[in-house]
Design an enzyme around this catalytic site. Structure first.
Site, PDB file in Angstrom:
ATOM      1  N   SER A 121       0.829  -1.206   0.000  1.00 13.76           N
ATOM      2  CA  SER A 121       0.000   0.000   0.000  1.00 13.76           C
ATOM      3  C   SER A 121       0.859   1.249   0.000  1.00 13.76           C
ATOM      4  O   SER A 121       0.358   2.339  -0.263  1.00 13.76           O
ATOM      5  CB  SER A 121      -0.863   0.046   1.262  1.00 13.76           C
ATOM      6  OG  SER A 121      -1.626  -1.104   1.382  1.00 13.76           O
ATOM      7  N   ASN A 193      -3.762   5.910  -1.149  1.00  8.01           N
ATOM      8  CA  ASN A 193      -3.440   5.965   0.286  1.00  8.01           C
ATOM      9  C   ASN A 193      -2.818   7.295   0.703  1.00  8.01           C
ATOM     10  O   ASN A 193      -2.942   7.686   1.861  1.00  8.01           O
ATOM     11  CB  ASN A 193      -2.554   4.785   0.683  1.00  8.01           C
ATOM     12  CG  ASN A 193      -3.400   3.543   0.880  1.00  8.01           C
ATOM     13  OD1 ASN A 193      -4.400   3.587   1.586  1.00  8.01           O
ATOM     14  ND2 ASN A 193      -3.046   2.458   0.228  1.00  8.01           N
TER      15      ASN A 193
HETATM   16  N1  LIG Z   1      -5.947  -4.574   4.183  1.00  6.08           N
HETATM   17  C1  LIG Z   1      -6.182  -3.759   3.180  1.00  6.08           C
HETATM   18  O1  LIG Z   1      -7.251  -3.132   3.082  1.00  6.08           O
HETATM   19  C2  LIG Z   1      -5.155  -3.615   2.081  1.00  6.08           C
HETATM   20  C3  LIG Z   1      -5.531  -2.997   0.872  1.00  6.08           C
HETATM   21  C4  LIG Z   1      -4.595  -2.902  -0.168  1.00  6.08           C
HETATM   22  C5  LIG Z   1      -3.304  -3.380   0.033  1.00  6.08           C
HETATM   23  N2  LIG Z   1      -2.960  -3.960   1.231  1.00  6.08           N
HETATM   24  C6  LIG Z   1      -1.592  -4.473   1.369  1.00  6.08           C
HETATM   25  O2  LIG Z   1      -1.603  -5.874   1.162  1.00  6.08           O
HETATM   26  C7  LIG Z   1      -0.572  -6.496   1.944  1.00  6.08           C
HETATM   27  C8  LIG Z   1      -1.197  -7.567   2.814  1.00  6.08           C
HETATM   28  O3  LIG Z   1      -2.153  -6.962   3.662  1.00  6.08           O
HETATM   29  P1  LIG Z   1      -3.328  -7.810   4.328  1.00  6.08           P
HETATM   30  O4  LIG Z   1      -4.356  -6.836   4.763  1.00  6.08           O
HETATM   31  O5  LIG Z   1      -3.686  -8.962   3.442  1.00  6.08           O
HETATM   32  O6  LIG Z   1      -2.563  -8.373   5.624  1.00  6.08           O
HETATM   33  P2  LIG Z   1      -2.914  -9.682   6.478  1.00  6.08           P
HETATM   34  O7  LIG Z   1      -2.249  -9.498   7.808  1.00  6.08           O
HETATM   35  O8  LIG Z   1      -4.376  -9.983   6.421  1.00  6.08           O
HETATM   36  O9  LIG Z   1      -2.170 -10.864   5.664  1.00  6.08           O
HETATM   37  C9  LIG Z   1      -0.783 -10.962   5.542  1.00  6.08           C
HETATM   38  C10 LIG Z   1      -0.457 -12.447   5.394  1.00  6.08           C
HETATM   39  O10 LIG Z   1       0.911 -12.592   5.029  1.00  6.08           O
HETATM   40  C11 LIG Z   1       1.360 -13.791   5.628  1.00  6.08           C
HETATM   41  N3  LIG Z   1       2.825 -13.801   5.620  1.00  6.08           N
HETATM   42  C12 LIG Z   1       3.683 -13.150   6.427  1.00  6.08           C
HETATM   43  N4  LIG Z   1       4.958 -13.416   6.064  1.00  6.08           N
HETATM   44  C13 LIG Z   1       4.895 -14.246   4.988  1.00  6.08           C
HETATM   45  C14 LIG Z   1       5.869 -14.874   4.151  1.00  6.08           C
HETATM   46  N5  LIG Z   1       7.170 -14.665   4.331  1.00  6.08           N
HETATM   47  N6  LIG Z   1       5.434 -15.665   3.143  1.00  6.08           N
HETATM   48  C15 LIG Z   1       4.100 -15.871   2.935  1.00  6.08           C
HETATM   49  N7  LIG Z   1       3.142 -15.298   3.712  1.00  6.08           N
HETATM   50  C16 LIG Z   1       3.535 -14.496   4.708  1.00  6.08           C
HETATM   51  C17 LIG Z   1       0.734 -13.781   7.005  1.00  6.08           C
HETATM   52  O11 LIG Z   1       0.713 -15.095   7.569  1.00  6.08           O
HETATM   53  C18 LIG Z   1      -0.672 -13.249   6.690  1.00  6.08           C
HETATM   54  O12 LIG Z   1      -1.596 -14.294   6.430  1.00  6.08           O
HETATM   55  C19 LIG Z   1       0.124  -5.368   2.721  1.00  6.08           C
HETATM   56  O13 LIG Z   1       1.229  -4.947   1.984  1.00  6.08           O
HETATM   57  C20 LIG Z   1      -0.954  -4.285   2.743  1.00  6.08           C
HETATM   58  O14 LIG Z   1      -0.421  -2.987   2.874  1.00  6.08           O
HETATM   59  C21 LIG Z   1      -3.858  -4.102   2.251  1.00  6.08           C
END
Ligand SMILES: NC(=O)c1ccc[n+]([C@@H]2O[C@H](COP(=O)([O-])OP(=O)(O)OC[C@H]3O[C@@H](n4cnc5c(N)ncnc54)[C@H](O)[C@@H]3O)[C@@H](O)[C@H]2O)c1
Length: 289
Positions: A121, A193
């Site tokens: 993000s 963002n």
């Molecule tokens: N939540 C939102 O609304 C949103 C929107 C757009 C972008 N994002 C971005 O997407 C990304 C993920 O966010 P999210 O909300 O899905 O987070 P989340 O915490 O729901 O999921 C992250 C996942 O990554 C896994 N993980 C951690 N280390 C890992 C590794 N080395 N290999 C494989 N898996 C691993 C964790 O176990 C977890 O399931 C971030 O960069 C975030 O900024 C989030």
């Protein structure tokens, strides 16, 4: 039709599960990597629950749900992604972790033309590209939450991303996933963002100062501005840990007070009150209304 048929996703949380789902529904072969068996199972359950919601709301048929599920394979071994033509990284918003993942992907992915994308993000794509030996093939493909519902994708290009990579990423998002693409240069927070996070942080400060209740702040923006949900509900949906991490990246980049995370947000993250994904944030989701 894009030539990309084999997609990898790293991380199967809120976003990775949604990205895997939309890719599988577009007919692609998807391998998702999670950190351990428990996280892999939780991710798979998230995908199934989302597809089931799609069936209940008659957006997809049972046959299409089953076909999509059959195209998704979840693994804990990054090496299983070796033959992927596109990998979308969606691990937590942590620069050092993402850098590690890109360095590891660079070693594992065999295809010289493969695209390594991040769903970050806010972390500059350049930092991720420089962790690899192929920064010209590293690009931001930033989806929005919930991925199966929201059409927008930001395609983010670093100074080193090649025009071929940008064109392939844009073609994939537009023609394979039927998303609406906007293009951003590589500054923390990109377009959405950089605008959204200061708004959410202002709402947290407003609540923290006792100026207004969470409900009134949210109602103000829903009823007064016709937003589909208020800023504190939105923060709960995004995840407060993600909101804080994105704010921190923006603050590191621009050093502007409007991006500084308010103490209340930090305390809530420390307390594990991360929003809807854990059942409690600014609101309590444990009792379904
Ligand atoms: N939540 C939102 O609304 C949103 C929107 C757009 C972008 N994002 C971005 O997407 C990304 C993920 O966010 P999210 O909300 O899905 O987070 P989340 O915490 O729901 O999921 C992250 C996942 O990554 C896994 N993980 C951690 N280390 C890992 C590794 N080395 N290999 C494989 N898996 C691993 C964790 O176990 C977890 O399931 C971030 O960069 C975030 O900024 C989030």
């Amino acid at each position: 039709m894009s030539e990309i048929q084999r997609v990898g996703v790293v991380g199967c949380g809120l976003m990775g599960s949604g990205i895997a789902e939309v890719c599988a529904r577009a007919g692609l072969d998807v391998i998702v990597r999670e950190i351990d068996a428990g996280a892999a199972e939780a991710g798979q359950k998230r995908i199934i629950a989302s597809l089931d919601r799609g069936v209940r709301s008659t957006k997809i048929s049972e046959t299409d749900r089953d076909a999509a599920l059959a195209r998704i394979h979840v693994t804990t071994d990054l090496a299983d992604l070796a033959d992927r033509q596109l990998v979308v990284e969606a691990v937590i918003e942590d620069e050092s972790l993402k850098t590690e993942v890109f360095a590891a992907l660079d070693k594992v992915i065999v295809d010289d033309h493969a695209i390594l994308a991040s769903n970050t993000s806010s972390i500059p794509v350049m930092k991720l590209g420089m962790a690899t030996s192929r920064p010209e093939q590293v690009v931001g493909i930033h989806f929005f939450n919930p991925v199966p519902v929201l059409r927008l994708v930001e395609v983010v290009t670093s100074l080193l991303t090649s025009p071929e990579t940008v064109a392939a990423a844009q073609d994939f998002a537009t023609n394979t996933l039927h998303k609406r693409v906007i293009r951003s240069q590589d500054r923390a927070g990109f377009i959405v963002n950089a605008l959204l996070v200061p708004y959410i942080l202002s709402a947290v400060r407003m609540m923290e100062s006792g100026f207004a209740s969470a409900e009134d702040i949210d109602t103000g923006m829903v009823e007064g501005c016709n937003h589909p949900m208020g800023p504190l509900h939105l923060a709960d949906l995004i995840g407060l840990d993600t909101c804080q991490a994105v704010a921190d990246s923006l603050y590191t980049e621009f050093k502007e007070p409007l991006y500084a995370s308010p103490p209340l947000l930090s305390r809530m993250v420390e307390a594990g009150l991360l929003g809807r994904k854990v059942g409690r944030g600014f609101y309590d989701y444990s009792v379904k209304g």
